[in-house]
Design a protein around this motif. Structure first.
Motif, PDB file in Angstrom:
ATOM      1  N   LEU A  16      11.170  36.427  21.804  1.00 38.87           N
ATOM      2  CA  LEU A  16      11.787  36.879  23.141  1.00 38.87           C
ATOM      3  C   LEU A  16      13.179  37.547  23.228  1.00 38.87           C
ATOM      4  O   LEU A  16      12.987  38.459  23.712  1.00 38.87           O
ATOM      5  CB  LEU A  16      11.897  35.875  23.882  1.00 38.87           C
ATOM      6  CG  LEU A  16      10.289  35.426  24.694  1.00 38.87           C
ATOM      7  CD1 LEU A  16      10.059  33.869  25.024  1.00 38.87           C
ATOM      8  CD2 LEU A  16       9.706  36.403  24.884  1.00 38.87           C
ATOM      9  N   GLU A  17      13.714  36.800  22.640  1.00 39.81           N
ATOM     10  CA  GLU A  17      15.131  36.634  21.841  1.00 39.81           C
ATOM     11  C   GLU A  17      14.853  38.835  21.100  1.00 39.81           C
ATOM     12  O   GLU A  17      15.826  39.965  21.645  1.00 39.81           O
ATOM     13  CB  GLU A  17      16.029  36.181  21.826  1.00 39.81           C
ATOM     14  CG  GLU A  17      17.547  36.811  21.689  1.00 39.81           C
ATOM     15  CD  GLU A  17      18.108  35.963  21.227  1.00 39.81           C
ATOM     16  OE1 GLU A  17      19.335  35.101  21.492  1.00 39.81           O
ATOM     17  OE2 GLU A  17      18.017  34.903  19.867  1.00 39.81           O
ATOM     18  N   ARG A  18      14.380  38.956  20.382  1.00 37.69           N
ATOM     19  CA  ARG A  18      14.543  39.888  19.183  1.00 37.69           C
ATOM     20  C   ARG A  18      13.828  40.996  20.359  1.00 37.69           C
ATOM     21  O   ARG A  18      14.285  42.328  20.668  1.00 37.69           O
ATOM     22  CB  ARG A  18      13.605  39.855  18.381  1.00 37.69           C
ATOM     23  CG  ARG A  18      13.196  40.783  17.603  1.00 37.69           C
ATOM     24  CD  ARG A  18      12.804  40.927  15.996  1.00 37.69           C
ATOM     25  NE  ARG A  18      13.226  41.598  14.637  1.00 37.69           N
ATOM     26  CZ  ARG A  18      11.833  42.776  14.767  1.00 37.69           C
ATOM     27  NH1 ARG A  18      11.466  42.794  15.817  1.00 37.69           N
ATOM     28  NH2 ARG A  18      12.833  43.361  13.499  1.00 37.69           N
ATOM     29  N   GLY A  24      14.975  46.371  25.944  1.00 41.73           N
ATOM     30  CA  GLY A  24      16.088  45.908  27.065  1.00 41.73           C
ATOM     31  C   GLY A  24      16.945  46.904  26.991  1.00 41.73           C
ATOM     32  O   GLY A  24      17.113  47.593  25.725  1.00 41.73           O
ATOM     33  N   ASP A  25      17.900  47.074  28.128  1.00 46.64           N
ATOM     34  CA  ASP A  25      18.590  48.034  28.149  1.00 46.64           C
ATOM     35  C   ASP A  25      20.030  46.311  28.127  1.00 46.64           C
ATOM     36  O   ASP A  25      19.680  45.052  27.526  1.00 46.64           O
ATOM     37  CB  ASP A  25      19.166  48.696  29.334  1.00 46.64           C
ATOM     38  CG  ASP A  25      18.935  47.610  30.432  1.00 46.64           C
ATOM     39  OD1 ASP A  25      19.227  46.293  30.536  1.00 46.64           O
ATOM     40  OD2 ASP A  25      18.792  48.514  31.243  1.00 46.64           O
ATOM     41  N   ARG A  26      21.228  47.085  27.901  1.00 42.52           N
ATOM     42  CA  ARG A  26      22.332  46.344  27.763  1.00 42.52           C
ATOM     43  C   ARG A  26      22.300  45.082  28.745  1.00 42.52           C
ATOM     44  O   ARG A  26      22.566  43.469  28.306  1.00 42.52           O
ATOM     45  CB  ARG A  26      23.846  46.306  28.502  1.00 42.52           C
ATOM     46  CG  ARG A  26      24.078  47.631  26.928  1.00 42.52           C
ATOM     47  CD  ARG A  26      25.844  47.886  27.593  1.00 42.52           C
ATOM     48  NE  ARG A  26      25.574  48.814  26.522  1.00 42.52           N
ATOM     49  CZ  ARG A  26      27.329  49.395  27.127  1.00 42.52           C
ATOM     50  NH1 ARG A  26      27.834  49.352  27.885  1.00 42.52           N
ATOM     51  NH2 ARG A  26      27.941  50.278  25.718  1.00 42.52           N
ATOM     52  N   ASP A  27      21.866  44.746  29.915  1.00 40.89           N
ATOM     53  CA  ASP A  27      21.876  43.701  30.740  1.00 40.89           C
ATOM     54  C   ASP A  27      20.776  43.457  31.033  1.00 40.89           C
ATOM     55  O   ASP A  27      20.380  41.718  31.436  1.00 40.89           O
ATOM     56  CB  ASP A  27      21.882  44.020  32.059  1.00 40.89           C
ATOM     57  CG  ASP A  27      23.006  45.534  32.416  1.00 40.89           C
ATOM     58  OD1 ASP A  27      24.221  44.680  31.842  1.00 40.89           O
ATOM     59  OD2 ASP A  27      23.147  45.303  32.938  1.00 40.89           O
ATOM     60  N   THR A  28      19.562  43.828  29.623  1.00 38.84           N
ATOM     61  CA  THR A  28      18.221  42.734  29.767  1.00 38.84           C
ATOM     62  C   THR A  28      18.617  41.099  29.126  1.00 38.84           C
ATOM     63  O   THR A  28      19.519  41.274  27.609  1.00 38.84           O
ATOM     64  CB  THR A  28      17.682  43.382  29.071  1.00 38.84           C
ATOM     65  OG1 THR A  28      17.012  44.226  29.482  1.00 38.84           O
ATOM     66  CG2 THR A  28      16.090  42.150  29.117  1.00 38.84           C
ATOM     67  N   THR A  29      18.124  39.820  29.554  1.00 39.08           N
ATOM     68  CA  THR A  29      18.688  38.854  28.980  1.00 39.08           C
ATOM     69  C   THR A  29      16.900  38.495  28.238  1.00 39.08           C
ATOM     70  O   THR A  29      15.865  39.093  29.102  1.00 39.08           O
ATOM     71  CB  THR A  29      18.781  37.725  30.033  1.00 39.08           C
ATOM     72  OG1 THR A  29      17.904  37.796  30.631  1.00 39.08           O
ATOM     73  CG2 THR A  29      20.528  38.204  30.712  1.00 39.08           C
ATOM     74  N   VAL A  30      16.242  37.594  28.107  1.00 38.06           N
ATOM     75  CA  VAL A  30      15.176  36.320  27.826  1.00 38.06           C
ATOM     76  C   VAL A  30      15.072  36.174  28.900  1.00 38.06           C
ATOM     77  O   VAL A  30      13.980  36.263  29.027  1.00 38.06           O
ATOM     78  CB  VAL A  30      15.504  35.629  26.632  1.00 38.06           C
ATOM     79  CG1 VAL A  30      14.152  34.672  26.354  1.00 38.06           C
ATOM     80  CG2 VAL A  30      15.325  36.041  25.354  1.00 38.06           C
ATOM     81  N   GLY A  31      15.682  35.772  29.942  1.00 38.45           N
ATOM     82  CA  GLY A  31      15.140  35.301  31.359  1.00 38.45           C
ATOM     83  C   GLY A  31      14.774  36.372  32.124  1.00 38.45           C
ATOM     84  O   GLY A  31      14.092  36.331  32.447  1.00 38.45           O
ATOM     85  N   SER A  32      15.451  37.729  31.949  1.00 32.78           N
ATOM     86  CA  SER A  32      15.124  38.277  32.615  1.00 32.78           C
ATOM     87  C   SER A  32      14.040  39.380  32.363  1.00 32.78           C
ATOM     88  O   SER A  32      12.494  39.474  32.843  1.00 32.78           O
ATOM     89  CB  SER A  32      15.871  39.138  32.884  1.00 32.78           C
ATOM     90  OG  SER A  32      16.218  40.302  31.169  1.00 32.78           O
ATOM     91  N   TYR A  33      13.434  39.188  30.731  1.00 32.04           N
ATOM     92  CA  TYR A  33      12.042  40.081  30.095  1.00 32.04           C
ATOM     93  C   TYR A  33      11.365  38.605  30.578  1.00 32.04           C
ATOM     94  O   TYR A  33      10.010  38.809  30.825  1.00 32.04           O
ATOM     95  CB  TYR A  33      12.693  39.917  28.673  1.00 32.04           C
ATOM     96  CG  TYR A  33      11.547  40.420  27.822  1.00 32.04           C
ATOM     97  CD1 TYR A  33      11.085  41.530  28.423  1.00 32.04           C
ATOM     98  CD2 TYR A  33      11.039  39.417  27.327  1.00 32.04           C
ATOM     99  CE1 TYR A  33       9.903  41.880  26.959  1.00 32.04           C
ATOM    100  CE2 TYR A  33       9.886  39.696  26.479  1.00 32.04           C
ATOM    101  CZ  TYR A  33       9.066  40.810  26.863  1.00 32.04           C
ATOM    102  OH  TYR A  33       7.691  41.506  25.827  1.00 32.04           O
TER     103      TYR A  33
END
Length: 55
Positions: A16-18, A24-33
């Motif tokens: 998921l992190e990858r 994602g963009d700069r603000d994308t985190t695993v949690g937001s994804y």
């Protein structure tokens, strides 16, 4: 916004992190994804979920 922790296996988290980094963009985190994926899933299957709930 209130958020809740979830337990995810390390191997799944790494994938998921990858994906979050690549797509994602700069603000994308695993949690937001994860949140976006789950929301899409719930919206896509809302009718089915309602039918299953009534069984």
């Amino acid at each position: 916004m209130k958020r809740h922790p979830v337990n995810i296996e390390d191997s799944v988290w790494e994938k998921l992190e990858r994906i979050a980094r690549i797509l994602g963009d700069r603000d994308t985190t695993v949690g937001s994804y994860i949140n976006a994926v789950l929301l899409e899933h719930l919206n896509l299957y809302a009718n089915d979920i309602e039918i299953w709930r009534k069984l």
